[in-house]
Structures are given as C-alpha cells and as structure tokens.
Design a protein around this motif. Structure first.
Motif, PDB file in Angstrom:
ATOM      1  N   LEU A  70      36.922  31.113  29.966  1.00 47.36           N
ATOM      2  CA  LEU A  70      37.984  31.899  28.828  1.00 47.36           C
ATOM      3  C   LEU A  70      37.230  32.860  28.374  1.00 47.36           C
ATOM      4  N   VAL A  71      36.084  32.931  28.004  1.00 41.93           N
ATOM      5  CA  VAL A  71      35.423  34.117  27.241  1.00 41.93           C
ATOM      6  C   VAL A  71      35.571  35.306  28.221  1.00 41.93           C
ATOM      7  N   ASN A  77      39.954  40.944  29.811  1.00 44.31           N
ATOM      8  CA  ASN A  77      41.369  40.948  29.911  1.00 44.31           C
ATOM      9  C   ASN A  77      41.958  40.661  31.393  1.00 44.31           C
ATOM     10  N   LEU A  78      41.563  39.590  31.906  1.00 37.70           N
ATOM     11  CA  LEU A  78      41.901  39.284  33.430  1.00 37.70           C
ATOM     12  C   LEU A  78      43.035  38.109  33.249  1.00 37.70           C
ATOM     13  N   MET A  83      40.790  36.001  37.564  1.00 37.05           N
ATOM     14  CA  MET A  83      39.858  35.392  37.245  1.00 37.05           C
ATOM     15  C   MET A  83      39.382  34.681  38.336  1.00 37.05           C
ATOM     16  N   GLU A  84      40.093  33.955  39.155  1.00 40.08           N
ATOM     17  CA  GLU A  84      39.618  33.066  40.206  1.00 40.08           C
ATOM     18  C   GLU A  84      38.916  34.071  41.107  1.00 40.08           C
ATOM     19  N   TYR A  85      39.338  35.403  41.569  1.00 37.80           N
ATOM     20  CA  TYR A  85      39.093  36.255  42.346  1.00 37.80           C
ATOM     21  C   TYR A  85      37.683  36.623  41.975  1.00 37.80           C
ATOM     22  N   GLN A  86      37.495  37.004  40.622  1.00 34.62           N
ATOM     23  CA  GLN A  86      36.168  37.639  40.287  1.00 34.62           C
ATOM     24  C   GLN A  86      35.088  36.553  40.150  1.00 34.62           C
ATOM     25  N   LEU A  87      35.438  35.302  39.938  1.00 34.28           N
ATOM     26  CA  LEU A  87      34.568  34.231  40.073  1.00 34.28           C
ATOM     27  C   LEU A  87      33.687  34.078  41.491  1.00 34.28           C
ATOM     28  N   LEU A  88      34.593  34.152  42.623  1.00 38.24           N
ATOM     29  CA  LEU A  88      34.232  34.269  43.847  1.00 38.24           C
ATOM     30  C   LEU A  88      33.586  35.651  44.341  1.00 38.24           C
ATOM     31  N   ASP A  89      33.714  36.587  43.634  1.00 38.47           N
ATOM     32  CA  ASP A  89      33.179  37.781  44.120  1.00 38.47           C
ATOM     33  C   ASP A  89      31.734  38.367  43.301  1.00 38.47           C
ATOM     34  N   ARG A  90      32.044  38.069  41.840  1.00 37.60           N
ATOM     35  CA  ARG A  90      30.953  38.804  41.188  1.00 37.60           C
ATOM     36  C   ARG A  90      29.837  37.660  40.857  1.00 37.60           C
ATOM     37  N   MET A  91      28.654  38.227  41.227  1.00 36.28           N
ATOM     38  CA  MET A  91      27.491  37.580  41.106  1.00 36.28           C
ATOM     39  C   MET A  91      27.093  37.197  39.420  1.00 36.28           C
ATOM     40  N   SER A  92      27.323  38.234  38.575  1.00 35.59           N
ATOM     41  CA  SER A  92      27.161  38.137  37.348  1.00 35.59           C
ATOM     42  C   SER A  92      27.839  37.096  36.648  1.00 35.59           C
ATOM     43  N   TYR A  93      29.308  36.874  37.130  1.00 38.24           N
ATOM     44  CA  TYR A  93      30.264  35.860  36.411  1.00 38.24           C
ATOM     45  C   TYR A  93      29.795  34.652  36.914  1.00 38.24           C
ATOM     46  N   LYS A  94      29.520  34.367  37.962  1.00 38.44           N
ATOM     47  CA  LYS A  94      28.991  33.105  38.697  1.00 38.44           C
ATOM     48  C   LYS A  94      27.876  32.534  37.867  1.00 38.44           C
TER      49      LYS A  94
END
Length: 345
Positions: A70-71, A77-78, A83-94
């Motif tokens: 959520l943060v 502002n996703l 958000m689902e896509y970025q969690l799969l794609d971005r190392m820093s997010y994961k």
C-alpha cells in the motif's frame, strides 16, 4: 575472429544488482531503515484481524507485506493493475516487500481485497502509527502550526439531463446497470478555485513549522469550505502557540476562540468591500506568508508522489487514498531527515 559479447552472464547477477542498488542509494531502503513496518502491521491486524483461511485454501499474505505494498502504491500513485506488474518487474519493489524469493506475488485482486478489508480505519491506523514512531524518534510538533487545505482531483463524471434530475431527487437512474453504478462517483463535488471549476475531494492538514510533518488531517468533499475543518485539525501538542493560516480562515469568532485558548493568531487578514486592508495589515499578511508558505512545500511534495489525482470511486475510497497520501509523505520526510543527518533537536 569471433567477437566477444560485451554482456557478461553470472549466476549471481541478481546479488550484484542488489549490491549496486545499495551503492547508488535505494530510496525504499531508506524508508525501510527508519520505520518499523511490523509495528504498523500489528496495529492494522488489531483493528482488522486477518481472515481465517478455509481448509485447503491459500493463507493470506502477511499483513506487513500488504502494508508495504500500500505504501508503494501511494508513493508512486499506482493502480492495482500497475502494482501487480511492478511487483513482478522491479527488483527494488520485491525486496522492499520481502518478495525477492517468493514464487507467488500478490495480484491486483489481492491488493484490492486487502484495502477493502482494512478500509478507512486501517489507513488512519497507518497514519497514526507513523505519527507515533515520529514522536518516539523525538520529532514532536514544534515552532507553531500551519493549517491549510488542498483540492484532490477525482475523475469527472458525465450525466445526462435525466440522470441529474433523478440523482437530485435521491433516486438511482433505472437504466444504470450494476457495472455502471460502480463506475459513477456520486460523492465527489465541484468547487471554484482561482476562478476555475474543480471536481473531487479536499484534504485539510496541520503541518508543524519546525519539521514540516503532517500532524493532523481531515478528509472531505471539494465543496466543503476550508475553514470548516479548522477546529478539527488544531494540534494542542505543538510546543508553540502560534497558529498560521491564509485568508480563507479568519473570523471574529475564531479570533476570540484562539485568544481564549491561549493561541497566538497568525491568520492572514482579508479585505472587505469598501474596506481594503491598511498598510500595516498588508505588512502583517506578508510576514505571515513567509511562514505559511511552508505548507505549500508539503502539498508540492505530495504532488511529486505521482500526482494527487485519485483513481478511486466514492468518498470512502477517496478518504483511504488521501489518508495514505499524508502517511506516505511523512514516511518520505522522515527518510530525508535520516539521509541528510537531521536530528529531532
């Protein structure tokens, strides 16, 4: 002669990339270092207990993981889909969400379901939890308080003349199918600012002069006048008795209330028809404006977090989003202080 490729491969490439992120300075790592997300999750679970999975069903993701998601959503502002896509794609997010080694990543439905589970109360608990941690680190409200409000735009709605007449009579248009009803925001309102019509909601804040943290908030619809939130966002904990606000807040009743409660009135004066401000009053307004402008820095920082435009329908979801805006602003502000070595005193 065979050319060598400039790209090298390595089984430990992910580890090298993570190390490189740390060297460059991962802003999410800075936030993680200064906030106890486990404590925030515990507060969320207290007001919205985790559901018990049915036998054989997949257990819910840890609350701490979902709070971190959520943060991220609010910081950038996703939408749920993004958000689902970025969690799969971005190392820093994961890494930030503790999902680096996870085989299953929360999808858009999971994020949506979690937001619905905790609701407005959950967002307020997160904001209050961040505030509590600020106080524990010594960042108490100092130097006076600045009160102001900002408009938060929402998607504009299109209604036919017949629809407007029925809605005005508190009736739902008969030809609206359930899917269409869910896409119609009947709570957002219109207002005028600087001669331009604005549609959406309103976020009123109390910011302390010393640290520019948001101390109190009130959420509402755009048509509500700024001054109606004044009493609700007054912060009695501020170490200074100075109260700053712009020309939208003065009134004789408010001035008397401030005096009776030991506050120093630093609200800008407003001229009246056939009674313009004196030179002394204009000078006072100018002096106040130098301090009052600090709240505009706060709104500007929120704007930089992907913009203030809401992606939601209805006031409940708008309140959730605006409360998370304020909480995430404070998170970024605290991380900035830690990065540049600013202490509470």
């Amino acid at each position: 002669m065979k050319k060598r490729s400039a790209i090298k491969t390595d089984l430990f490439a992910d580890t090298h990339h993570r190390d490189k992120l740390d060297t460059l300075g991962d802003p999410l790592a800075e936030i993680e270092a200064c906030i106890d997300f486990a404590a925030l999750a515990a507060e969320v679970d207290r007001i919205a207990p985790r559901p018990v999975s049915v036998q054989g069903g997949r257990p819910p993701y840890p609350t701490e993981t979902m709070v971190r998601i959520l943060v991220l959503k609010r910081l950038y502002n996703l939408s749920d889909e993004q958000m689902e896509y970025q969690l799969l794609d971005r190392m820093s997010y994961k890494r930030f969400c503790g999902l680096s080694q996870a085989t299953n990543i929360p999808d858009r439905t999971t994020v949506w379901t979690f937001e619905n589970r905790i609701g407005e109360v959950g967002a307020q608990v997160i904001f209050d939890g961040v505030t509590t941690q600020l106080l524990k680190k010594g960042f108490i409200a100092r130097g006076g308080q600045i009160i102001d409000a900002t408009l938060v735009p929402a998607p504009k709605q299109s209604f036919s003349k017949e629809d407007k007449e029925q809605l005005k009579a508190d009736a739902m248009p008969a030809d609206w199918q359930p899917g269409k009803r869910r896409q119609k925001d009947l709570d957002a309102t219109w207002t005028k600012k600087h001669g331009k019509s604005q549609h959406g909601y309103k976020l009123s804040v109390n910011v302390d002069k010393k640290h520019k943290f948001i101390r109190k908030i009130v959420t509402d619809t755009a048509s509500t006048h700024d001054s109606q939130h004044f009493d609700a966002v007054i912060d009695p904990a501020n170490t200074s008795r100075d109260v700053y606000a712009d020309r939208g807040y003065p009134s004789e009743e408010r001035e008397q209330w401030l005096k009776a409660n030991g506050y120093r009135n630093r609200i800008q004066r407003k001229g009246k028809r056939n009674k313009p401000l004196s030179e002394a009053q204009q000078g006072r307004n100018h002096r106040i404006a130098k301090t009052r402008a600090r709240v505009e820095h706060v709104f500007g920082a929120i704007e930089q977090m992907g913009g203030k435009l809401l992606r939601t329908i209805g006031q409940a979801r708008a309140n959730f989003a605006m409360t998370m805006m304020a909480a995430c602003y404070n998170l970024k502000r605290l991380a900035y202080f830690q990065r540049v070595g600013i202490t509470a005193f």
